[in-house]
Design an enzyme around this catalytic site. Structure first.
Site, mmCIF file in Angstrom:
data_model
loop_
_atom_site.group_PDB
_atom_site.id
_atom_site.type_symbol
_atom_site.label_atom_id
_atom_site.label_comp_id
_atom_site.label_asym_id
_atom_site.label_seq_id
_atom_site.Cartn_x
_atom_site.Cartn_y
_atom_site.Cartn_z
ATOM 1 N N GLY A 115 0.826 -1.200 0.000
ATOM 2 C CA GLY A 115 0.000 0.000 0.000
ATOM 3 C C GLY A 115 0.857 1.246 0.000
ATOM 4 O O GLY A 115 2.083 1.189 -0.007
ATOM 5 N N GLY A 163 5.080 7.494 2.008
ATOM 6 C CA GLY A 163 5.901 6.446 1.428
ATOM 7 C C GLY A 163 5.079 5.253 0.967
ATOM 8 O O GLY A 163 3.880 5.169 1.202
ATOM 9 N N VAL A 180 4.656 1.058 1.003
ATOM 10 C CA VAL A 180 4.942 -0.063 1.901
ATOM 11 C C VAL A 180 4.962 -1.361 1.093
ATOM 12 O O VAL A 180 4.051 -1.630 0.304
ATOM 13 C CB VAL A 180 3.899 -0.152 3.030
ATOM 14 C CG1 VAL A 180 4.247 -1.296 3.976
ATOM 15 C CG2 VAL A 180 3.821 1.170 3.798
ATOM 16 N N ASP A 228 -4.456 10.586 12.235
ATOM 17 C CA ASP A 228 -4.850 10.077 10.915
ATOM 18 C C ASP A 228 -5.518 8.706 11.046
ATOM 19 O O ASP A 228 -5.232 7.782 10.286
ATOM 20 C CB ASP A 228 -3.639 9.994 9.987
ATOM 21 C CG ASP A 228 -4.031 9.901 8.510
ATOM 22 O OD1 ASP A 228 -5.196 10.236 8.183
ATOM 23 O OD2 ASP A 228 -3.191 9.500 7.697
#
Length: 298
Positions: free
Chosen positions: A41, A46, A48, A160
Site C-alpha cells: 500500500g 511512502g 509499503v 490520521d
C-alpha cells in the site's frame, strides 16, 4: 566515531543513526538484505512493501520513503518524529517498528507485517447489514490503542485514524499503523497543523482554531459511523462542501439507524473537543457492540 564501520556510507543522513549500528552491535541493514515480495500500500509519505529477509527468511512490512522528493524533504522533521514515536510504542494493537536504515536515495522503516488486509478493504457496503461482531472487535482494539497513546507521557496523538490505517490479521485482531502525522501534546499549547484525511478532518482543523488529542476521538466517531452505515457522516459534492458540513456539524444521518448507535455517534461527533465522550464513557455506552468484556488497560 564508534560503530562508524557498521553504518551504510550515506552522503546525507535523513534519520537518526540506528543505535545498534552506532554501538557496534550489528551492521546497518541495506535494501540488498531483503527480497521484495509485493507492494502492500501507500502511506502518508511512502510506499509499503512486503519483504523477506534473505538470511532469516522473516517477513516484514518495509516502508520506503524517497529522500529526493521535494515534499518529503520538507517533511524531514516528521520522519524523525515518526521514528522516535514508534520506537517508544509497545502495545498489542499498534504495529511495531523493528528498525530503520537508509541509503543515498531512500529511508526504510522495517515494521511488523500484518498478513491479512486493511479495514478499508472490508468496510461495510451501503445497503448491506453491518457486521456488528467485526465492528465490536475492531473498535475494542482501536480504543485500547488510542487510550494507550493518550496516556503516554507526553501524550501522543495519531491524527490520521481511518480505515486504511487499521490492519487486520487472520483472527481479525486490529492494529493501528502509519504514524506519519503523529505528534506530542505538551502543556496547554494546541497543535495548529491541518493534517489527516479530508472526510475525517475534525471541525477544529477545518476552522483552524488549534487541536489536541480529542481529534483522535472525533476520528473514532467518524469511523464508527462509517462502519455501521457504509457512508461517512459528512458528505458533499466538493471538498469545500464537506468542510462546511463538518464545520457546521451537518451529519448525513441515514433514515434508519440503530438508536443506540446514533446516540453514541452523536455524543462523539461534537464540535468542541471537550464535549466528546472520553474513551471510558464510549465503552460504557448502551450501544450493544461495546457491551462485552473490554480490557482497555493492556
Amino acid at each position: 566515531m564508534k560503530g562508524q564501520s557498521f553504518l551504510n556510507p550515506v552522503k546525507n543522513r535523513f534519520l537518526p543513526l540506528p543505535r545498534s549500528a552506532t554501538e557496534g552491535l550489528e551492521h546497518e541493514p541495506n535494501i540488498g538484505d531483503f527480497d521484495v515480495i509485493k507492494q502492500l500500500g501507500v502511506g502518508s509519505f511512502g510506499t509499503v512493501y512486503l519483504v523477506s529477509h534473505k538470511k532469516t527468511k522473516g517477513q516484514y512490512a518495509l516502508k520506503v520513503i524517497d529522500k529526493n522528493l521535494r515534499e518529503n524533504l520538507e517533511e524531514k522533521a516528521n520522519f524523525n518524529r515518526e521514528v522516535e514515536i514508534m520506537y517508544k510504542l509497545n502495545h498489542p494493537n499498534i504495529v511495531k517498528l523493528y528498525g530503520h536504515f537508509e541509503d543515498d536515495n531512500c529511508c526504510y522503516f522495517l515494521m511488523q507485517y500484518i498478513p491479512k488486509r486493511s479495514l478499508f478493504d472490508i468496510i461495510t457496503i451501503p445497503g448491506q447489514a453491518p457486521n456488528l461482531k467485526l465492528i465490536a472487535s475492531v473498535m475494542k482494539d482501536l480504543l485500547s490503542a488510542v487510550y494507550y497513546l493518550h496516556n503516554m507521557k507526553p501524550t501522543i496523538i495519531h491524527r490520521d485514524i481511518k480505515p486504511e490505517n487499521i490492519l487486520l490479521d487472520d483472527n481479525s485482531k486490529a492494529y493501528l499503523t502509519d504514524f506519519g502525522w503523529s505528534n506530542y501534546m505538551t502543556g496547554q499549547r494546541r497543535r495548529q497543523t491541518v493534517c489527516g484525511t479530508p472526510l475525517y478532518l475534525p471541525p477544529e482543523m477545518v476552522t483552524h482554531v488549534g487541536h489536541d488529542e480529542t481529534v483522535d476521538i472525533w476520528c473514532i466517531g467518524v469511523l464508527l459511523f462509517e462502519l455501521i452505515t457504509g457512508n461517512p457522516p459528512f458528505e458533499g459534492m466538493t471538498f469545500e462542501a464537506v468542510r462546511n458540513n463538518i464545520a457546521k456539524l451537518r451529519i448525513s444521518w441515514p433514515k434508519v439507524m440503530d438508536p443506540d448507535a446514533k446516540d453514541l455517534c452523536s455524543r462523539i461527533l461534537k464540535l468542541n473537543g471537550k464535549d466528546r465522550l472520553p474513551i471510558e464513557q464510549i465503552l460504557g455506552h448502551n450501544f450493544r457492540i461495546l457491551e462485552n468484556d473490554f480490557q482497555v488497560f493492556q
